[in-house]
Write a protein that holds these residues in place. Structure first.
Motif, PDB file in Angstrom:
ATOM      1  N   ASP A  57       0.819  -1.214   0.000  1.00 44.27           N
ATOM      2  CA  ASP A  57       0.000   0.000   0.000  1.00 44.27           C
ATOM      3  C   ASP A  57       0.850   1.260   0.000  1.00 44.27           C
ATOM      4  O   ASP A  57       0.391   2.325  -0.443  1.00 44.27           O
ATOM      5  N   LEU A  58       2.088   1.175   0.463  1.00 39.99           N
ATOM      6  CA  LEU A  58       3.018   2.312   0.418  1.00 39.99           C
ATOM      7  C   LEU A  58       3.889   2.254  -0.832  1.00 39.99           C
ATOM      8  O   LEU A  58       4.068   3.259  -1.522  1.00 39.99           O
ATOM      9  N   ALA A  59       4.425   1.083  -1.125  1.00 42.21           N
ATOM     10  CA  ALA A  59       5.298   0.944  -2.291  1.00 42.21           C
ATOM     11  C   ALA A  59       4.577   1.296  -3.579  1.00 42.21           C
ATOM     12  O   ALA A  59       5.205   1.753  -4.546  1.00 42.21           O
ATOM     13  N   ALA A  60       3.263   1.121  -3.606  1.00 36.26           N
ATOM     14  CA  ALA A  60       2.484   1.428  -4.813  1.00 36.26           C
ATOM     15  C   ALA A  60       2.650   2.873  -5.244  1.00 36.26           C
ATOM     16  O   ALA A  60       2.605   3.179  -6.447  1.00 36.26           O
ATOM     17  N   TYR A  61       2.856   3.778  -4.305  1.00 40.45           N
ATOM     18  CA  TYR A  61       2.986   5.204  -4.628  1.00 40.45           C
ATOM     19  C   TYR A  61       4.422   5.580  -4.980  1.00 40.45           C
ATOM     20  O   TYR A  61       4.660   6.673  -5.484  1.00 40.45           O
ATOM     21  N   LEU A  62       5.348   4.685  -4.719  1.00 40.61           N
ATOM     22  CA  LEU A  62       6.739   4.933  -5.077  1.00 40.61           C
ATOM     23  C   LEU A  62       7.046   4.491  -6.512  1.00 40.61           C
ATOM     24  O   LEU A  62       7.836   5.131  -7.216  1.00 40.61           O
ATOM     25  N   LEU A  63       6.393   3.423  -6.962  1.00 38.25           N
ATOM     26  CA  LEU A  63       6.712   2.866  -8.276  1.00 38.25           C
ATOM     27  C   LEU A  63       6.513   3.861  -9.417  1.00 38.25           C
ATOM     28  O   LEU A  63       7.406   4.000 -10.271  1.00 38.25           O
ATOM     29  N   PRO A  64       5.386   4.580  -9.503  1.00 39.18           N
ATOM     30  CA  PRO A  64       5.249   5.519 -10.634  1.00 39.18           C
ATOM     31  C   PRO A  64       6.318   6.604 -10.623  1.00 39.18           C
ATOM     32  O   PRO A  64       6.756   7.051 -11.687  1.00 39.18           O
ATOM     33  N   ALA A  65       6.737   7.034  -9.440  1.00 39.47           N
ATOM     34  CA  ALA A  65       7.779   8.060  -9.348  1.00 39.47           C
ATOM     35  C   ALA A  65       9.115   7.509  -9.820  1.00 39.47           C
ATOM     36  O   ALA A  65       9.890   8.196 -10.495  1.00 39.47           O
ATOM     37  N   LEU A  66       9.418   6.257  -9.499  1.00 34.59           N
ATOM     38  CA  LEU A  66      10.652   5.641  -9.958  1.00 34.59           C
ATOM     39  C   LEU A  66      10.656   5.480 -11.476  1.00 34.59           C
ATOM     40  O   LEU A  66      11.685   5.643 -12.133  1.00 34.59           O
ATOM     41  N   MET A  67       9.502   5.193 -12.049  1.00 35.57           N
ATOM     42  CA  MET A  67       9.407   4.956 -13.482  1.00 35.57           C
ATOM     43  C   MET A  67       9.520   6.235 -14.290  1.00 35.57           C
ATOM     44  O   MET A  67       9.902   6.197 -15.462  1.00 35.57           O
ATOM     45  N   ARG A  68       9.213   7.362 -13.678  1.00 33.34           N
ATOM     46  CA  ARG A  68       9.055   8.617 -14.416  1.00 33.34           C
ATOM     47  C   ARG A  68      10.258   8.960 -15.294  1.00 33.34           C
ATOM     48  O   ARG A  68      10.102   9.356 -16.451  1.00 33.34           O
ATOM     49  N   ASP A  69      11.465   8.816 -14.794  1.00 36.25           N
ATOM     50  CA  ASP A  69      12.658   9.284 -15.501  1.00 36.25           C
ATOM     51  C   ASP A  69      13.535   8.155 -16.038  1.00 36.25           C
ATOM     52  O   ASP A  69      14.642   8.424 -16.523  1.00 36.25           O
ATOM     53  N   LEU A  70      13.062   6.919 -15.953  1.00 37.56           N
ATOM     54  CA  LEU A  70      13.868   5.802 -16.437  1.00 37.56           C
ATOM     55  C   LEU A  70      13.441   5.407 -17.847  1.00 37.56           C
ATOM     56  O   LEU A  70      12.301   5.640 -18.251  1.00 37.56           O
ATOM     57  N   PRO A  71      14.342   4.802 -18.616  1.00 36.17           N
ATOM     58  CA  PRO A  71      14.061   4.567 -20.038  1.00 36.17           C
ATOM     59  C   PRO A  71      12.982   3.521 -20.257  1.00 36.17           C
ATOM     60  O   PRO A  71      12.801   2.597 -19.448  1.00 36.17           O
ATOM     61  N   ASP A  72      12.272   3.670 -21.382  1.00 38.70           N
ATOM     62  CA  ASP A  72      11.321   2.653 -21.802  1.00 38.70           C
ATOM     63  C   ASP A  72      12.062   1.357 -22.114  1.00 38.70           C
ATOM     64  O   ASP A  72      13.287   1.313 -22.173  1.00 38.70           O
ATOM     65  N   GLY A  73      11.293   0.324 -22.352  1.00 34.02           N
ATOM     66  CA  GLY A  73      11.898  -0.948 -22.731  1.00 34.02           C
ATOM     67  C   GLY A  73      12.356  -1.780 -21.560  1.00 34.02           C
ATOM     68  O   GLY A  73      13.171  -2.679 -21.718  1.00 34.02           O
ATOM     69  N   SER A  74      11.822  -1.487 -20.367  1.00 38.28           N
ATOM     70  CA  SER A  74      12.204  -2.237 -19.170  1.00 38.28           C
ATOM     71  C   SER A  74      11.055  -3.142 -18.728  1.00 38.28           C
ATOM     72  O   SER A  74       9.888  -2.763 -18.806  1.00 38.28           O
ATOM     73  N   LEU A  75      11.415  -4.324 -18.262  1.00 36.98           N
ATOM     74  CA  LEU A  75      10.469  -5.189 -17.573  1.00 36.98           C
ATOM     75  C   LEU A  75      10.743  -5.061 -16.083  1.00 36.98           C
ATOM     76  O   LEU A  75      11.828  -5.420 -15.616  1.00 36.98           O
ATOM     77  N   TRP A  76       9.777  -4.526 -15.361  1.00 38.87           N
ATOM     78  CA  TRP A  76       9.903  -4.311 -13.927  1.00 38.87           C
ATOM     79  C   TRP A  76       9.368  -5.538 -13.207  1.00 38.87           C
ATOM     80  O   TRP A  76       8.173  -5.842 -13.279  1.00 38.87           O
ATOM     81  N   LEU A  77      10.253  -6.244 -12.506  1.00 45.18           N
ATOM     82  CA  LEU A  77       9.868  -7.397 -11.705  1.00 45.18           C
ATOM     83  C   LEU A  77       9.735  -6.909 -10.266  1.00 45.18           C
ATOM     84  O   LEU A  77      10.732  -6.634  -9.593  1.00 45.18           O
ATOM     85  N   CYS A  78       8.490  -6.743  -9.818  1.00 49.72           N
ATOM     86  CA  CYS A  78       8.188  -6.038  -8.566  1.00 49.72           C
ATOM     87  C   CYS A  78       7.589  -7.013  -7.553  1.00 49.72           C
ATOM     88  O   CYS A  78       6.546  -7.635  -7.828  1.00 49.72           O
ATOM     89  N   ILE A  79       8.238  -7.114  -6.392  1.00 57.22           N
ATOM     90  CA  ILE A  79       7.785  -8.096  -5.409  1.00 57.22           C
ATOM     91  C   ILE A  79       7.780  -7.498  -4.009  1.00 57.22           C
ATOM     92  O   ILE A  79       8.829  -7.302  -3.389  1.00 57.22           O
ATOM     93  N   VAL A  80       6.598  -7.149  -3.546  1.00 56.47           N
ATOM     94  CA  VAL A  80       6.302  -6.939  -2.126  1.00 56.47           C
ATOM     95  C   VAL A  80       5.052  -7.771  -1.915  1.00 56.47           C
ATOM     96  O   VAL A  80       3.979  -7.409  -2.388  1.00 56.47           O
ATOM     97  N   ASP A  81       5.173  -8.892  -1.249  1.00 54.88           N
ATOM     98  CA  ASP A  81       4.142  -9.919  -1.365  1.00 54.88           C
ATOM     99  C   ASP A  81       3.849 -10.599  -0.030  1.00 54.88           C
ATOM    100  O   ASP A  81       4.094 -11.797   0.137  1.00 54.88           O
ATOM    101  N   PRO A  82       3.304  -9.854   0.938  1.00 56.44           N
ATOM    102  CA  PRO A  82       3.029 -10.481   2.238  1.00 56.44           C
ATOM    103  C   PRO A  82       1.981 -11.581   2.181  1.00 56.44           C
ATOM    104  O   PRO A  82       1.909 -12.407   3.086  1.00 56.44           O
ATOM    105  N   GLY A  83       1.184 -11.609   1.108  1.00 54.03           N
ATOM    106  CA  GLY A  83       0.173 -12.657   0.957  1.00 54.03           C
ATOM    107  C   GLY A  83       0.644 -13.827   0.121  1.00 54.03           C
ATOM    108  O   GLY A  83      -0.193 -14.576  -0.404  1.00 54.03           O
ATOM    109  N   VAL A  84       1.957 -14.004  -0.025  1.00 60.04           N
ATOM    110  CA  VAL A  84       2.489 -15.075  -0.858  1.00 60.04           C
ATOM    111  C   VAL A  84       1.891 -16.419  -0.437  1.00 60.04           C
ATOM    112  O   VAL A  84       1.764 -16.719   0.748  1.00 60.04           O
ATOM    113  N   GLY A  85       1.511 -17.214  -1.430  1.00 55.13           N
ATOM    114  CA  GLY A  85       0.899 -18.509  -1.158  1.00 55.13           C
ATOM    115  C   GLY A  85      -0.597 -18.440  -0.991  1.00 55.13           C
ATOM    116  O   GLY A  85      -1.274 -19.475  -0.965  1.00 55.13           O
ATOM    117  N   GLY A  86      -1.141 -17.225  -0.909  1.00 59.68           N
ATOM    118  CA  GLY A  86      -2.577 -17.042  -0.767  1.00 59.68           C
ATOM    119  C   GLY A  86      -3.265 -16.918  -2.118  1.00 59.68           C
ATOM    120  O   GLY A  86      -2.668 -17.183  -3.165  1.00 59.68           O
TER     121      GLY A  86
END
Length: 254
Positions: A57-86
């Motif tokens: 719920d917090l990291a969600a607001y950081l991701l768009p800001a991180l993406m803003r100035d970085l180059p296109d053509g990236s695959l972002w593998l994003c893992i904050v997953d407290p519900g893993v296995g659910g």
């Protein structure tokens, strides 16, 4: 083909960016080793491994800001997953020139809502063998490999409005990240805030400065950081300790 940019609906992926809340330890290395074994010519960059722990719920607001100035053509593998296995789903998102893979727990919701050209799919494919507690290594990273290799992911279109977190506010008036220096990033976009605004955090009233050198050593203030977010800092000091602020602490615009 492994080693080449993968083209899917006209978009090219040239690198993998890994973002997790795993910190130090064996987990990030295992993911990188797996990716390198299958995609030896594709750069895998560890962008950050200290996303807010257990807090999509917090990291969600950081991701768009991180993406803003970085180059296109990236695959972002994003893992904050407290519900893993659910029961939460795995997602593939096309956000204009970027691609993202991660859990449907709100982590990717703000990227989806802020992107004009956005497509979302639920990943139906899962490997035959998969641990219950490490889907980053056993599901999401292999899904990234399959995307680069042009293999089937059993994708089902998934409207952005269906995402967990789609109904969260457009901005988060709270501390969403604390960096190495003790500076406090918030989920507020600076270009939407009056430069004369006073922020109130844990009883402290903070005025804006353009940068650190404009205030006295030891003085607390807020400014627009390099990601375009409102950040709270202390010149040559730790704002988290000086102001007594933690992750998730609310910020009031005075």
């Amino acid at each position: 083909m492994a080693g080449d940019a993968v083209f899917y609906r006209g978009i090219a992926c040239q690198r993998i960016l890994l973002l997790t809340d795993f910190g130090e330890g064996p987990y990030v290395g295992q993911i990188q080793a797996l990716l390198h074994a299958h995609l030896p010519a594709v750069p895998c960059l560890g962008l950050m491994q200290d996303l807010p722990v257990f807090r999509p719920d917090l990291a969600a607001y950081l991701l768009p800001a991180l993406m803003r100035d970085l180059p296109d053509g990236s695959l972002w593998l994003c893992i904050v997953d407290p519900g893993v296995g659910g029961p939460r789903s795995g997602l593939l998102i096309q956000a204009e020139g970027h691609w993202l893979i991660g859990p449907d727990n709100g982590l990717l919701s703000q990227v989806a809502r802020r992107t004009v050209l956005c497509r979302v799919w639920q990943i139906g494919w899962q490997p035959e063998r998969m641990s219950a507690s490490f889907h980053g290594r056993d599901w999401f990273a292999p899904a990234a490999v399959r995307l680069f290799q042009g293999e089937d992911l059993a994708l089902t279109p998934w409207g952005p409005a269906k995402l967990i977190g789609a109904d969260w506010p457009d901005e988060r008036a709270a501390v969403i990240y604390i960096d190495h220096f003790g500076n406090l990033m918030t989920g507020l976009r600076a270009d939407r805030l009056d430069p004369e605004a006073v922020l109130i955090a844990a009883g402290h009233r903070l005025q804006r400065a353009r940068t650190f050198c404009e205030v006295a050593v030891g003085q607390a203030f807020w400014y627009e950081n390099a990601l375009g977010l409102v950040e709270i800092a202390v010149n040559q000091g730790r704002a988290d300790q000086r102001l007594g602020l933690r992750l998730g602490e609310p910020i009031v615009i005075g």
